[in-house]
Design an enzyme around this catalytic site. Structure first.
Site, PDB file in Angstrom:
ATOM      1  N   GLU A  35       2.978  65.166 -76.629  1.00  0.00           N
ATOM      2  CA  GLU A  35       3.034  66.278 -75.664  1.00  0.00           C
ATOM      3  C   GLU A  35       3.350  67.593 -76.376  1.00  0.00           C
ATOM      4  OE1 GLU A  35       6.327  67.554 -73.593  1.00  0.00           O
ATOM      5  OE2 GLU A  35       7.499  65.723 -73.902  1.00  0.00           O
ATOM      6  N   LYS A  96       4.214  76.217 -68.829  1.00  0.00           N
ATOM      7  CA  LYS A  96       4.625  74.799 -68.840  1.00  0.00           C
ATOM      8  C   LYS A  96       3.706  74.093 -67.844  1.00  0.00           C
ATOM      9  CE  LYS A  96       8.510  71.916 -67.400  1.00  0.00           C
ATOM     10  NZ  LYS A  96       9.889  71.937 -66.878  1.00  0.00           N
ATOM     11  N   ASP A 148      13.982  68.292 -56.111  1.00  0.00           N
ATOM     12  CA  ASP A 148      13.414  68.428 -57.457  1.00  0.00           C
ATOM     13  C   ASP A 148      13.226  67.056 -58.113  1.00  0.00           C
ATOM     14  OD1 ASP A 148      12.594  69.152 -59.960  1.00  0.00           O
ATOM     15  OD2 ASP A 148      14.209  70.586 -60.325  1.00  0.00           O
ATOM     16  N   LYS A 169      15.808  61.915 -69.298  1.00  0.00           N
ATOM     17  CA  LYS A 169      16.827  62.814 -69.854  1.00  0.00           C
ATOM     18  C   LYS A 169      18.124  62.653 -69.060  1.00  0.00           C
ATOM     19  CE  LYS A 169      13.557  66.253 -71.235  1.00  0.00           C
ATOM     20  NZ  LYS A 169      12.621  65.927 -70.174  1.00  0.00           N
TER      21      LYS A 169
END
Ligand code: PSU
Ligand code: MN
Length: 312
Positions: A35, A96, A148, A169
């Site tokens: 990525e 992004k 989110d 994460k």
């Protein structure tokens, strides 16, 4: 390549497959996708470019061909030259890009780093079944109020690419992230690990839903899913090497501080993950970045071995 994935050849007008990648795909040799949001939004210059170059070297050492995916001046790049990568690593206008805006950037002639979701799309388009990243996006803490949830999870449910990560994460709500993946039918596999890794730390508080201990076993599982016609990819959780980890009980204080700073500054949406990674880097005086680089390299090596097992 593109023909096998059902993509009309006319769409190749907007796509550049880097020659070494095209050759490897044509010869059915091992290729690993990488990525680029980690380059444009995940790490500062110049460590971002050094990390990206080192990761490509590791994949080559393992006998596979690296293909860093990105959008440059409106072209979807499957594999970058060293100059393109260095250039992208310094661009201030990079977007992004995820599923929602990948095509926007191409249509509008923009440049951007591809997230896990957008890289999976690019990899599948080119016929690359394996992809290495740092950590995936997931359900953010407080998602019951903010809604989110990373589109990485949705992409794992629909696109048949193996994503090698060091877990979600640790800035995320890991139990909720695992629940969403289970609901959406995404296999989550701890690599030689009973507990799900948590990015900077080798262990979260959650059991890994499945465990496999060799690249060959992962390749076999992927092929079995394909045989059954099961849609979607799978997530591998590969714990960061012990010498580079920051233990979870130590990490939690840094994460909590960064999250409270984000709240005070009113950071929302796409900006949340890059903000938190950068804040944590500053709070830990660069230690979190060293861990991040170590875990990406570790994932690249495993991804190359899985790609080799799939190709062989
Ligand atoms: N792994 C890293 N650093 C990163 C990312 C992953 O080590 O910056 C990126 C990936 O591109 C992932 C994205 O898709 O963070 C998640 O963003 P969000 O939470 O906004 O979906
Ligand atoms: Mn988000």
């Amino acid at each position: 390549m593109a023909a096998e994935t059902g993509v009309p050849m006319s769409s190749l007008e907007k796509v550049d497959i880097h020659p070494p990648v095209a050759e490897a795909l044509a010869a059915k040799r091992a290729v690993v996708a990488l990525e680029s949001t980690i380059i444009t939004h995940g790490m500062p210059w110049p460590q971002n470019n050094e990390m990206a170059a080192d990761v490509e070297t590791i994949i080559a050492e393992e006998g596979a061909v690296p293909a860093t995916i990105a959008v440059i001046d409106g072209r979807l790049k499957i594999g970058l030259s060293a100059e393109e990568r260095k250039d992208l690593a310094q661009r201030r206008d990079a977007m992004k890009l995820s599923r929602a805006d990948l095509a926007f950037a191409i249509a509008e002639g923009r440049s951007g780093g591809t997230t896990v979701a957008a890289t999976m799309i690019g990899a599948h388009f080119a016929g690359i079944p394996v992809f290495a990243t740092g950590g995936i996006g997931g359900v953010h803490k407080g998602a019951e109020a903010s809604f989110d949830i990373s589109s990485d999870l949705e992409e794992l449910a629909r696109t048949p690419v193996i994503v090698v990560s060091a877990g979600p994460k640790a800035i995320l709500d890991i139990p909720k992230t695992l629940e969403v993946l289970e609901t959406r039918g995404v296999p989550v596999v701890g690599y030689k690990a009973r507990m799900m890794p948590a990015f900077w730390s080798r262990e979260s508080n959650c059991r890994a839903p499945l465990q496999l201990d060799t690249p060959e076993a992962i390749a076999r599982f992927h092929q079995t899913r394909a045989t059954l016609g099961l849609a979607g990819g799978m997530l591998i959780g590969n714990p960061v090497p012990a010498e580079a980890e920051i233990p979870a009980d130590e990490m939690i204080q840094y994460i909590t501080r960064a999250q409270s700073d984000a709240r005070v500054e009113g950071i929302r949406g796409k900006a949340v993950t890059p903000y938190l990674l950068d804040r944590i880097l500053k709070i830990t005086h660069g230690r979190s970045l060293e861990t991040n680089i170590a875990l990406v390299k570790n994932n690249a090596r495993l991804a190359a071995r899985i790609a080799t097992a799939l190709a062989g």
